[in-house]
Structures are given as structure tokens and as C-alpha cells.
Design a protein around this motif. Structure first.
Motif, short mmCIF file in Angstrom:
data_model
loop_
_atom_site.label_atom_id
_atom_site.label_comp_id
_atom_site.label_asym_id
_atom_site.label_seq_id
_atom_site.Cartn_x
_atom_site.Cartn_y
_atom_site.Cartn_z
N GLN A 1 0.84 -1.19 0.00
CA GLN A 1 0.00 0.00 0.00
C GLN A 1 0.88 1.25 0.00
O GLN A 1 1.98 1.28 0.53
N ALA A 2 0.38 2.28 -0.64
CA ALA A 2 1.10 3.54 -0.67
C ALA A 2 1.15 4.15 0.72
O ALA A 2 0.24 3.96 1.53
N ALA A 3 2.21 4.89 1.00
CA ALA A 3 2.38 5.45 2.35
C ALA A 3 1.39 6.56 2.63
O ALA A 3 0.92 6.72 3.74
N SER A 4 1.02 7.34 1.63
CA SER A 4 0.12 8.46 1.84
C SER A 4 -1.33 8.01 1.79
O SER A 4 -1.70 7.14 1.00
N GLU A 5 -2.15 8.60 2.65
CA GLU A 5 -3.57 8.28 2.70
C GLU A 5 -4.29 8.99 1.58
O GLU A 5 -4.08 10.18 1.34
N PRO A 6 -5.16 8.30 0.83
CA PRO A 6 -5.85 8.94 -0.28
C PRO A 6 -6.79 10.03 0.21
O PRO A 6 -7.41 9.91 1.25
N ALA A 7 -6.89 11.09 -0.54
CA ALA A 7 -7.77 12.19 -0.18
C ALA A 7 -9.21 11.83 -0.47
O ALA A 7 -9.53 11.21 -1.49
N VAL A 8 -10.09 12.21 0.44
CA VAL A 8 -11.53 11.97 0.29
C VAL A 8 -12.15 13.30 -0.14
O VAL A 8 -12.22 14.25 0.65
N ASN A 9 -12.58 13.36 -1.37
CA ASN A 9 -13.13 14.59 -1.92
C ASN A 9 -14.65 14.61 -1.73
O ASN A 9 -15.36 13.77 -2.28
#
Length: 319
Positions: free
Chosen positions: A24-32
Motif C-alpha cells: 500500500q502507498a504510504a500516503s492516505e488517499p484524499a476523500v473529496n
């Protein structure tokens, strides 16, 4: 001050991108949140305020297990975009639906403490006897992962477990409460996540099931340790707090206990939930009094007036 600690918020969580080896990518996906979604939430909050609620708990629901690699708190950005209203408090709540797959573990572990600290409240929705026992005996104990709310699937044709006095009394003694969502009494639509996880049903049959199951819950708890919430998805099912209290009063709950279910009890739960972020559920900061440093009578008098130190500061008669 009236509380509604269960206002369901539905939001599709985007998938996280993976690396070369599938990590998994280290950054949390943005919730738009689009303007239409924000407007719908704002409209419901305005209606709740008009009905008399001042503390509103926005709830996010997950099924089976909370995975730290994929879980996203969709309420953080939502609360940040909501319009500020004087005297109104927003709380973030996480509902975890427990089934047979959850008996092996559902994410409430020390490694995920930082993840759960982003929520103000944690609620468990047990759908099996084992998960109900875990919720009452284990996860109601004071810890950084305490779940103070146990929400029962009251609209199912039959409760999937027997409400034993020993389990319910232990949970209440530990500080947990059993939640009653009045949306089932109206035959209203339940949260889609609960329906998909077989933790709730809709329709006239669900209304009949709610009355039977809630009557059993009131009998076992004797009207103590009950939390009255909405769980409402459609604005037309919202009711004023006193109207909701009358619903459970019909089941045999005393008028004062029915009133406390949406005032005093949720207030104590919100305060108690803050202890998840402190050491061993200690709310206040400890103060150390070194013998010999506070020798004057004025200093001792001032320390005795402090409620936290009064039990350990001796008076002249005690000396």
C-alpha cells in the motif's frame, strides 16, 4: 442539551494505489466531498438543530474488520468543511459490524491505536454470540481501544444471541451502554452498510422486530445503561428528542430514564470516551505535592480546596 450520537454518513472510499510489490502507498488517499454531498449533510444537521439537538455524532460504518492499510477516516475532511454553528458540537464515530469472520479479530489492537484516536467514539455492532460476549466482557474495559457503545441489531427477525444478565450487567458496570436507534420503531430505512452486512432490515417486518427486541433489551437491563440515538438515513424519519424518549417509555422505561437516554447518558459516554487518549483512563493531570515545600497554612488551605488533592492533604485534626 440533547444528543444524537448516530447520524450515518455514507461515502465511497477511493482505492489506494499500490507499489511495485503490491504494498500500500504510504500516503492516505484524499476523500473529496463534492458540494452536493456537503449540502445534504448541512441540511440534515440544520434539521437536527431545529428539533433541539446540540451534540451530533457523525458515524462511519465498516464491516468485519478495520484494516489499517486500507481504512480511511472519511469524517475528518467532512467535519473540516462543515459550517461552524455556535453551541453545536460535532463528533466522529466509528461503527464496526462484527460477524463470524470478526471473531478472529476485528482490528482493535494496540498497533492501530493511532488510527482509532482520530475518532471520538467507537461502537460495536455484534451479530454473533461470541462477538457479543467479546464486546461486553473484553472491549468494554478501560483501555486505549475501549468501545463504549454496543449497538444491537434490533430490526432482525430474531436477535442472534440471548441477552444474558451477566453479560449486560458486566458491560454496564464497565461503563458501556446499549444503544437503541429509534429509526427501527418507525419502520424507517436503516443504514445501507448495516443492511448489506445482515445487521439490520427494512420494511414493516423490521418495525415489528424492533419492538420485540427492544422490549427484551429493556427487560434485561431494567432500563439502565441505555443510549437513545437516531440512526436515521432519511430526513423524514427524524424525530425530536422528547418524541423519541416517549417511544422507549412505552416499552416500560421510566420517564426520567428515558430522558437521560438522550441527555445524561450520552454526555457521560462522550466524557468517558476521552479517556481512550489518556493513560489508564485518567482524565485529569496528576499533581505531585512534595512534603516540606507546602508548609504554610495558606498553601495547605489552597491545596485542600482542590478537589483532586483534598483526599490526600491531611487537616490538623487528621494530623
Amino acid at each position: 442539551m440533547f444528543f444524537d450520537l448516530n447520524v450515518p454518513i455514507k461515502k465511497t472510499i477511493p482505492r489506494q494505489s499500490t507499489g511495485k510489490k503490491g504494498k500500500q502507498a504510504a500516503s492516505e488517499p484524499a476523500v473529496n466531498w463534492v458540494s452536493a454531498e456537503i449540502a445534504a449533510v448541512e441540511e440534515r444537521i440544520d434539521l437536527l438543530i431545529h428539533l433541539g439537538y446540540t451534540v451530533i455524532g457523525l458515524s462511519q460504518t465498516v464491516n468485519k474488520k478495520v484494516d489499517a492499510k486500507t481504512h480511511v477516516n472519511v469524517l475528518n475532511q467532512l467535519v473540516a468543511q462543515l459550517r461552524e454553528r455556535p453551541g453545536i458540537v460535532y463528533l466522529k464515530r466509528l461503527n464496526i459490524i462484527l460477524d463470524q469472520d470478526s471473531e478472529k479479530g476485528f482490528g482493535l489492537i494496540n498497533a492501530n491505536v493511532s488510527l482509532f484516536h482520530t475518532y471520538d467514539l467507537i461502537a460495536l455492532v455484534p451479530t454473533t454470540h461470541n462477538t457479543f460476549s467479546l464486546a461486553c466482557l473484553t472491549h468494554s474495559l478501560p483501555s486505549p481501544l475501549t468501545a463504549h457503545i454496543i449497538s444491537l441489531p434490533l430490526t432482525l427477525p430474531r436477535l442472534p444471541y440471548h441477552l444474558k444478565h451477566t453479560l449486560t450487567r458486566t458491560a454496564i458496570k464497565n461503563g458501556a451502554v446499549f444503544e437503541i436507534n429509534y429509526v427501527g420503531a418507525l419502520g424507517g430505512e436503516n443504514d445501507a452498510s448495516l443492511v448489506e452486512a445482515d445487521a439490520a432490515e427494512n420494511g414493516p417486518a423490521a418495525k415489528r422486530n424492533w419492538w420485540a427486541s427492544t422490549r427484551e433489551l429493556v427487560r434485561v437491563t431494567k432500563g439502565k445503561g441505555l443510549l437513545l440515538s437516531g440512526g436515521v438515513v432519511i430526513d423524514g424519519d427524524l424525530r425530536a428528542p422528547r418524541d423519541a424518549a416517549n417511544l422507549i417509555a412505552v416499552l416500560g422505561v421510566a420517564q426520567d430514564a428515558a430522558h437521560d437516554a438522550s441527555t445524561k447518558t450520552p454526555k457521560s459516554i462522550v466524557i468517558r470516551a476521552q479517556t481512550r487518549k489518556t493513560y489508564r483512563a485518567v482524565l485529569s493531570e496528576a499533581k505531585v505535592v512534595v512534603p516540606g515545600e507546602a508548609t504554610s497554612e495558606k498553601t495547605l488551605k489552597r491545596l485542600r480546596e482542590d478537589s483532586q488533592l483534598a483526599p490526600i492533604i491531611p487537616t490538623k485534626k487528621q494530623k
